[in-house]
Motif scaffolding. Structure first.
Motif, PDB file in Angstrom:
ATOM      1  N   SER A  81     -32.405  -8.042  25.850  1.00 15.09           N
ATOM      2  CA  SER A  81     -31.615  -6.908  26.325  1.00 15.09           C
ATOM      3  C   SER A  81     -32.131  -5.648  25.649  1.00 15.09           C
ATOM      4  CB  SER A  81     -30.137  -7.101  25.995  1.00 15.09           C
ATOM      5  OG  SER A  81     -29.616  -8.187  26.719  1.00 15.09           O
ATOM      6  N   GLN A  82     -32.223  -4.564  26.396  1.00 10.89           N
ATOM      7  CA  GLN A  82     -32.729  -3.295  25.892  1.00 10.89           C
ATOM      8  C   GLN A  82     -31.688  -2.196  26.133  1.00 10.89           C
ATOM      9  OE1 GLN A  82     -35.986  -2.837  24.559  1.00 10.89           O
ATOM     10  NE2 GLN A  82     -36.172  -5.060  24.630  1.00 10.89           N
ATOM     11  N   THR A  83     -31.835  -1.106  25.404  1.00 14.63           N
ATOM     12  CA  THR A  83     -30.983   0.063  25.600  1.00 14.63           C
ATOM     13  C   THR A  83     -31.888   1.252  25.885  1.00 14.63           C
ATOM     14  OG1 THR A  83     -29.405  -0.827  23.997  1.00 14.63           O
ATOM     15  CG2 THR A  83     -29.180   1.492  24.572  1.00 14.63           C
ATOM     16  N   ASP A  84     -31.589   1.979  26.971  1.00 15.01           N
ATOM     17  CA  ASP A  84     -32.425   3.140  27.301  1.00 15.01           C
ATOM     18  C   ASP A  84     -31.982   4.366  26.496  1.00 15.01           C
ATOM     19  OD1 ASP A  84     -30.137   4.092  28.562  1.00 15.01           O
ATOM     20  OD2 ASP A  84     -30.903   3.819  30.586  1.00 15.01           O
ATOM     21  N   ALA A  85     -32.624   5.502  26.716  1.00 15.93           N
ATOM     22  CA  ALA A  85     -32.359   6.728  25.958  1.00 15.93           C
ATOM     23  C   ALA A  85     -30.928   7.243  26.154  1.00 15.93           C
ATOM     24  CB  ALA A  85     -33.355   7.809  26.356  1.00 15.93           C
ATOM     25  N   GLY A  87     -28.299   5.283  26.436  1.00 20.44           N
ATOM     26  CA  GLY A  87     -27.348   4.306  25.899  1.00 20.44           C
ATOM     27  C   GLY A  87     -26.965   3.208  26.873  1.00 20.44           C
ATOM     28  N   ASN A  88     -27.613   3.183  28.029  1.00 23.44           N
ATOM     29  CA  ASN A  88     -27.318   2.133  29.007  1.00 23.44           C
ATOM     30  C   ASN A  88     -28.089   0.854  28.649  1.00 23.44           C
ATOM     31  OD1 ASN A  88     -25.794   3.978  30.550  1.00 23.44           O
ATOM     32  ND2 ASN A  88     -27.664   4.733  31.518  1.00 23.44           N
ATOM     33  N   ARG A  89     -27.411  -0.288  28.721  1.00 23.32           N
ATOM     34  CA  ARG A  89     -28.054  -1.571  28.413  1.00 23.32           C
ATOM     35  C   ARG A  89     -28.590  -2.194  29.699  1.00 23.32           C
ATOM     36  NH1 ARG A  89     -28.033  -3.533  23.693  1.00 23.32           N
ATOM     37  NH2 ARG A  89     -28.015  -5.742  24.226  1.00 23.32           N
ATOM     38  N   TYR A  90     -29.741  -2.807  29.570  1.00 20.51           N
ATOM     39  CA  TYR A  90     -30.341  -3.526  30.700  1.00 20.51           C
ATOM     40  C   TYR A  90     -31.095  -4.733  30.155  1.00 20.51           C
ATOM     41  CZ  TYR A  90     -34.642  -1.130  29.314  1.00 20.51           C
ATOM     42  OH  TYR A  90     -35.709  -0.667  28.607  1.00 20.51           O
TER      43      TYR A  90
END
Length: 172
Positions: A81-85, A87-90
Protein backbone atom coordinates in the motif's frame (compact mmCIF):
# COMPACT_ATOMS: atom_id res chain seq x y z
CA UNK A 1 27.57 -71.71 -37.74
CA UNK A 2 24.28 -71.46 -35.84
CA UNK A 3 26.13 -71.94 -32.51
CA UNK A 4 28.58 -69.17 -33.38
CA UNK A 5 25.75 -66.82 -34.41
CA UNK A 6 23.81 -67.64 -31.22
CA UNK A 7 26.92 -67.10 -29.07
CA UNK A 8 27.67 -63.80 -30.84
CA UNK A 9 24.04 -62.66 -30.39
CA UNK A 10 24.04 -63.50 -26.68
CA UNK A 11 27.37 -61.70 -26.18
CA UNK A 12 26.08 -58.65 -28.07
CA UNK A 13 22.91 -58.64 -25.97
CA UNK A 14 24.93 -58.87 -22.73
CA UNK A 15 27.23 -56.06 -23.88
CA UNK A 16 24.25 -53.81 -24.72
CA UNK A 17 22.58 -54.61 -21.40
CA UNK A 18 25.79 -53.80 -19.52
CA UNK A 19 26.24 -50.55 -21.43
CA UNK A 20 22.63 -49.56 -20.67
CA UNK A 21 23.10 -50.25 -16.95
CA UNK A 22 26.32 -48.26 -16.76
CA UNK A 23 24.71 -45.38 -18.70
CA UNK A 24 21.84 -45.27 -16.19
CA UNK A 25 24.39 -45.00 -13.37
CA UNK A 26 26.03 -41.98 -15.02
CA UNK A 27 22.68 -40.15 -14.93
CA UNK A 28 23.22 -37.48 -17.57
CA UNK A 29 19.67 -36.04 -17.27
CA UNK A 30 17.65 -35.04 -14.22
CA UNK A 31 14.31 -33.39 -13.58
CA UNK A 32 12.73 -32.14 -10.38
CA UNK A 33 10.53 -29.65 -8.52
CA UNK A 34 11.74 -26.65 -6.53
CA UNK A 35 10.47 -23.84 -4.31
CA UNK A 36 11.98 -20.38 -4.09
CA UNK A 37 11.74 -17.15 -2.15
CA UNK A 38 12.56 -13.71 -3.56
CA UNK A 39 13.58 -10.63 -1.57
CA UNK A 40 13.03 -7.50 -3.72
CA UNK A 41 15.76 -4.88 -4.12
CA UNK A 42 15.80 -1.29 -5.38
CA UNK A 43 12.53 0.29 -6.51
CA UNK A 44 10.93 -3.14 -6.61
CA UNK A 45 11.33 -3.36 -2.81
CA UNK A 46 9.46 -0.04 -2.45
CA UNK A 47 6.39 -1.44 -4.19
CA UNK A 48 6.38 -5.18 -3.42
CA UNK A 49 6.79 -7.59 -0.52
CA UNK A 50 8.78 -10.82 -0.35
CA UNK A 51 7.83 -13.18 -3.16
CA UNK A 52 7.37 -16.94 -3.30
CA UNK A 53 7.45 -19.39 -6.15
CA UNK A 54 7.27 -22.97 -7.28
CA UNK A 55 8.58 -24.59 -10.41
CA UNK A 56 10.23 -27.46 -12.20
CA UNK A 57 13.81 -27.64 -13.44
CA UNK A 58 15.85 -29.92 -15.67
CA UNK A 59 19.52 -30.37 -16.43
CA UNK A 60 21.64 -32.26 -18.96
CA UNK A 61 25.34 -32.93 -18.38
CA UNK A 62 27.36 -31.77 -21.38
CA UNK A 63 31.06 -32.29 -20.59
CA UNK A 64 33.10 -32.64 -17.40
CA UNK A 65 31.79 -30.05 -14.96
CA UNK A 66 29.49 -28.24 -17.43
CA UNK A 67 25.73 -28.74 -17.45
CA UNK A 68 22.89 -27.18 -19.46
CA UNK A 69 20.00 -26.15 -17.20
CA UNK A 70 16.46 -24.95 -17.71
CA UNK A 71 13.42 -24.20 -15.58
CA UNK A 72 9.94 -22.79 -15.62
CA UNK A 73 8.26 -21.43 -12.49
CA UNK A 74 5.53 -19.22 -11.10
CA UNK A 75 6.50 -16.31 -8.83
CA UNK A 76 4.17 -14.15 -6.74
CA UNK A 77 5.13 -10.84 -5.12
CA UNK A 78 2.38 -9.12 -3.10
CA UNK A 79 1.95 -5.40 -3.74
CA UNK A 80 2.34 -2.84 -0.97
CA UNK A 81 0.00 0.00 0.00
CA UNK A 82 1.29 3.47 -0.89
CA UNK A 83 0.32 7.03 0.00
CA UNK A 84 0.42 9.77 -2.63
CA UNK A 85 1.42 13.43 -2.08
CA UNK A 86 -2.18 14.34 -1.15
CA UNK A 87 -2.42 11.66 1.54
CA UNK A 88 -4.59 9.28 -0.47
CA UNK A 89 -3.81 5.57 0.01
CA UNK A 90 -3.68 3.18 -2.92
CA UNK A 91 -2.55 -0.39 -3.45
CA UNK A 92 0.10 -1.58 -5.90
CA UNK A 93 -1.06 -4.58 -7.95
CA UNK A 94 0.45 -7.98 -7.11
CA UNK A 95 3.23 -9.15 -9.42
CA UNK A 96 2.47 -12.58 -10.87
CA UNK A 97 5.29 -13.73 -13.13
CA UNK A 98 6.14 -16.90 -15.06
CA UNK A 99 9.92 -16.94 -15.59
CA UNK A 100 11.31 -19.31 -18.23
CA UNK A 101 15.08 -19.77 -17.81
CA UNK A 102 17.86 -21.48 -19.80
CA UNK A 103 21.51 -21.44 -18.85
CA UNK A 104 24.74 -23.15 -17.91
CA UNK A 105 26.04 -24.52 -14.62
CA UNK A 106 29.70 -25.18 -13.90
CA UNK A 107 30.86 -27.34 -10.99
CA UNK A 108 33.78 -25.71 -9.20
CA UNK A 109 34.20 -28.78 -7.00
CA UNK A 110 32.07 -31.90 -6.74
CA UNK A 111 29.18 -30.25 -4.87
CA UNK A 112 29.73 -26.47 -5.33
CA UNK A 113 28.63 -24.78 -8.56
CA UNK A 114 28.14 -21.42 -10.23
CA UNK A 115 25.30 -20.85 -12.65
CA UNK A 116 24.05 -18.19 -15.06
CA UNK A 117 20.62 -18.24 -16.66
CA UNK A 118 18.76 -16.01 -19.07
CA UNK A 119 15.26 -16.07 -20.48
CA UNK A 120 11.89 -14.40 -20.36
CA UNK A 121 9.70 -13.12 -17.56
CA UNK A 122 6.02 -13.32 -18.50
CA UNK A 123 4.11 -10.81 -16.35
CA UNK A 124 0.45 -11.76 -15.89
CA UNK A 125 -2.40 -10.01 -14.14
CA UNK A 126 -2.75 -6.28 -13.52
CA UNK A 127 0.87 -5.44 -12.73
CA UNK A 128 3.09 -4.60 -15.73
CA UNK A 129 1.37 -7.09 -18.07
CA UNK A 130 3.61 -8.40 -20.87
CA UNK A 131 6.94 -10.12 -21.50
CA UNK A 132 10.38 -8.99 -20.41
CA UNK A 133 13.90 -10.39 -20.39
CA UNK A 134 15.65 -11.86 -17.37
CA UNK A 135 19.14 -12.70 -16.17
CA UNK A 136 19.94 -14.79 -13.08
CA UNK A 137 23.49 -15.53 -11.88
CA UNK A 138 23.81 -17.76 -8.82
CA UNK A 139 25.89 -20.07 -6.69
CA UNK A 140 24.74 -23.31 -5.12
CA UNK A 141 25.38 -26.69 -3.57
CA UNK A 142 24.10 -29.96 -5.00
CA UNK A 143 24.46 -33.07 -2.88
CA UNK A 144 22.95 -36.23 -4.32
CA UNK A 145 19.53 -34.99 -5.50
CA UNK A 146 19.21 -32.03 -3.11
CA UNK A 147 19.94 -28.66 -4.74
CA UNK A 148 20.16 -25.38 -2.77
CA UNK A 149 21.00 -22.12 -4.56
CA UNK A 150 21.44 -18.43 -3.75
CA UNK A 151 20.98 -16.07 -6.69
CA UNK A 152 20.24 -12.58 -7.88
CA UNK A 153 17.54 -12.36 -10.53
CA UNK A 154 16.61 -9.29 -12.55
CA UNK A 155 13.60 -8.90 -14.84
CA UNK A 156 13.75 -6.14 -17.45
CA UNK A 157 10.40 -4.70 -18.55
CA UNK A 158 9.82 -0.93 -18.39
CA UNK A 159 12.28 -0.85 -15.47
CA UNK A 160 14.34 -3.38 -13.51
CA UNK A 161 12.59 -5.72 -11.10
CA UNK A 162 15.43 -7.28 -9.13
CA UNK A 163 15.54 -9.61 -6.15
CA UNK A 164 17.85 -11.86 -4.19
CA UNK A 165 16.53 -15.38 -4.19
CA UNK A 166 16.89 -18.64 -2.32
CA UNK A 167 15.94 -21.80 -4.18
CA UNK A 168 15.66 -25.38 -2.88
CA UNK A 169 14.77 -28.40 -4.96
CA UNK A 170 15.23 -32.09 -5.49
CA UNK A 171 16.25 -33.67 -8.79
CA UNK A 172 15.39 -37.23 -9.78
Amino acid sequence: MKKALLTFSVMLFMFCLGAQTSQAQLKRFSLGPFVEAGFPTGNFSNTHNTGYGIGIGADIKLVAGLTAVGSVSYMYFGGKSQTDALGNRYDIANAKVIPIRLGLRYNLISILYVKVEGGTANFTGDYNNGVGALVAPGVGIRLLGLDVEAKYEAWFKDNTHGFFGLKAGYNF
